[in-house]
Design a protein around this motif. Structure first.
Motif, PDB file in Angstrom:
ATOM      1  N   HIS A   9       0.840  -1.203   0.000  1.00  0.00           N
ATOM      2  CA  HIS A   9       0.000   0.000   0.000  1.00  0.00           C
ATOM      3  C   HIS A   9       0.873   1.250   0.000  1.00  0.00           C
ATOM      4  CE1 HIS A   9      -2.886  -2.949   1.883  1.00  0.00           C
ATOM      5  NE2 HIS A   9      -3.595  -2.470   0.855  1.00  0.00           N
ATOM      6  N   GLY A  10       1.971   1.236   0.748  1.00  0.00           N
ATOM      7  CA  GLY A  10       2.889   2.376   0.815  1.00  0.00           C
ATOM      8  C   GLY A  10       3.534   2.672  -0.531  1.00  0.00           C
ATOM      9  N   VAL A  11       3.952   1.612  -1.246  1.00  0.00           N
ATOM     10  CA  VAL A  11       4.555   1.798  -2.566  1.00  0.00           C
ATOM     11  C   VAL A  11       3.527   2.374  -3.532  1.00  0.00           C
ATOM     12  CG1 VAL A  11       5.505   0.556  -4.549  1.00  0.00           C
ATOM     13  CG2 VAL A  11       6.309   0.017  -2.245  1.00  0.00           C
ATOM     14  N   ALA A  12       2.325   1.856  -3.513  1.00  0.00           N
ATOM     15  CA  ALA A  12       1.270   2.363  -4.401  1.00  0.00           C
ATOM     16  C   ALA A  12       0.942   3.818  -4.079  1.00  0.00           C
ATOM     17  CB  ALA A  12       0.025   1.489  -4.284  1.00  0.00           C
ATOM     18  N   LEU A  13       0.871   4.158  -2.802  1.00  0.00           N
ATOM     19  CA  LEU A  13       0.592   5.536  -2.387  1.00  0.00           C
ATOM     20  C   LEU A  13       1.724   6.474  -2.814  1.00  0.00           C
ATOM     21  CD1 LEU A  13      -1.276   7.451  -0.825  1.00  0.00           C
ATOM     22  CD2 LEU A  13       0.056   6.908   1.217  1.00  0.00           C
ATOM     23  N   ALA A  14       2.991   6.053  -2.595  1.00  0.00           N
ATOM     24  CA  ALA A  14       4.135   6.875  -2.981  1.00  0.00           C
ATOM     25  C   ALA A  14       4.164   7.076  -4.493  1.00  0.00           C
ATOM     26  CB  ALA A  14       5.424   6.233  -2.496  1.00  0.00           C
ATOM     27  N   LEU A  15       3.913   6.028  -5.252  1.00  0.00           N
ATOM     28  CA  LEU A  15       3.900   6.130  -6.702  1.00  0.00           C
ATOM     29  C   LEU A  15       2.778   7.057  -7.175  1.00  0.00           C
ATOM     30  CD1 LEU A  15       5.207   5.168  -9.306  1.00  0.00           C
ATOM     31  CD2 LEU A  15       3.660   3.218  -9.298  1.00  0.00           C
ATOM     32  N   GLY A  16       1.619   6.947  -6.581  1.00  0.00           N
ATOM     33  CA  GLY A  16       0.499   7.819  -6.936  1.00  0.00           C
ATOM     34  C   GLY A  16       0.806   9.282  -6.631  1.00  0.00           C
ATOM     35  N   LEU A  17       1.387   9.545  -5.447  1.00  0.00           N
ATOM     36  CA  LEU A  17       1.750  10.914  -5.095  1.00  0.00           C
ATOM     37  C   LEU A  17       2.833  11.465  -6.023  1.00  0.00           C
ATOM     38  CD1 LEU A  17       1.713  10.716  -1.195  1.00  0.00           C
ATOM     39  CD2 LEU A  17       0.077  11.874  -2.695  1.00  0.00           C
ATOM     40  N   PHE A  18       3.783  10.636  -6.411  1.00  0.00           N
ATOM     41  CA  PHE A  18       4.833  11.064  -7.333  1.00  0.00           C
ATOM     42  C   PHE A  18       4.246  11.437  -8.691  1.00  0.00           C
ATOM     43  CE2 PHE A  18       8.094  10.041 -10.537  1.00  0.00           C
ATOM     44  CZ  PHE A  18       9.052  10.969 -10.171  1.00  0.00           C
ATOM     45  N   ILE A  19       3.329  10.620  -9.196  1.00  0.00           N
ATOM     46  CA  ILE A  19       2.685  10.899 -10.484  1.00  0.00           C
ATOM     47  C   ILE A  19       1.892  12.202 -10.411  1.00  0.00           C
ATOM     48  CG2 ILE A  19       0.892  10.095 -12.088  1.00  0.00           C
ATOM     49  CD1 ILE A  19       1.933   7.228 -11.530  1.00  0.00           C
ATOM     50  N   ILE A  20       1.182  12.423  -9.334  1.00  0.00           N
ATOM     51  CA  ILE A  20       0.422  13.674  -9.160  1.00  0.00           C
ATOM     52  C   ILE A  20       1.378  14.871  -9.114  1.00  0.00           C
ATOM     53  CG2 ILE A  20      -1.002  14.962  -7.524  1.00  0.00           C
ATOM     54  CD1 ILE A  20      -2.383  12.264  -6.876  1.00  0.00           C
ATOM     55  N   PHE A  21       2.507  14.730  -8.424  1.00  0.00           N
ATOM     56  CA  PHE A  21       3.494  15.801  -8.347  1.00  0.00           C
ATOM     57  C   PHE A  21       4.053  16.142  -9.722  1.00  0.00           C
ATOM     58  CE2 PHE A  21       8.066  16.785  -8.089  1.00  0.00           C
ATOM     59  CZ  PHE A  21       7.990  18.034  -7.486  1.00  0.00           C
ATOM     60  N   ILE A  22       4.456  15.131 -10.485  1.00  0.00           N
ATOM     61  CA  ILE A  22       5.020  15.350 -11.814  1.00  0.00           C
ATOM     62  C   ILE A  22       3.999  16.015 -12.732  1.00  0.00           C
ATOM     63  CG2 ILE A  22       5.893  14.193 -13.896  1.00  0.00           C
ATOM     64  CD1 ILE A  22       7.934  14.396 -11.635  1.00  0.00           C
TER      65      ILE A  22
END
Length: 150
Positions: A9-22
């Motif tokens: 869940h942490g990896v998915a959340l971090a990846l989602g936040l990174f995509i939103i940031f980019i």
């Protein structure tokens, strides 16, 4: 009941936040872009002839008495030494605005009664310019560049 928060869940959340940031950075920077154009349409041909510009600048820098640049609320004035006149010298200016090519001013000019070239404030917009003063005397080309803020 809520599932336990795992490393997946942490990896998915971090990846989602990174995509939103980019994506937000892409939208922000593309919305603040100004016009960015090439300085000239025939860029490569101008680059090949740049040695002439280097020679003209070195000739101008070697002069014992150089044209003087001044700026006030009325406009920009470039005053030449007394030995220059409209009979023995040809003058041109290139007032280049990096942000918008439509604001560039390129003119051949004659000296006025004060032995100077004058660019009125009416043709200038607020911002940064590069003023290139070109003149030809005795079949030699000269050029001086001035960075200015209007």
């Amino acid at each position: 009941m809520l599932k336990k928060f795992t490393w997946g869940h942490g990896v998915a959340l971090a990846l989602g936040l990174f995509i939103i940031f980019i994506l937000s950075m892409i939208f922000y920077f593309t919305s603040t872009w100004k016009n960015s154009e090439l300085i000239t349409d025939d860029y490569y041909e101008a680059e090949l002839a740049y040695q002439d510009v280097i020679d003209a600048k070195s000739l101008a820098n070697g002069l014992p008495e150089k044209p003087q640049y001044s700026q006030d609320k009325m406009g920009i004035r470039i005053t030449f030494p007394q030995e220059y006149n409209n009979l023995n010298t040809q003058f041109s200016i290139d007032l280049h605005r990096a942000e918008d090519q439509k604001l560039d001013v390129i003119k051949e000019m004659d000296l006025d009664g004060r032995n100077s070239l004058f660019i009125p404030a009416a043709v200038l917009a607020k911002g940064n310019y590069v003023l290139r003063v070109h003149w030809t005397r005795a079949e030699k080309n000269y050029q001086l560049d001035y960075d200015l803020v209007w």
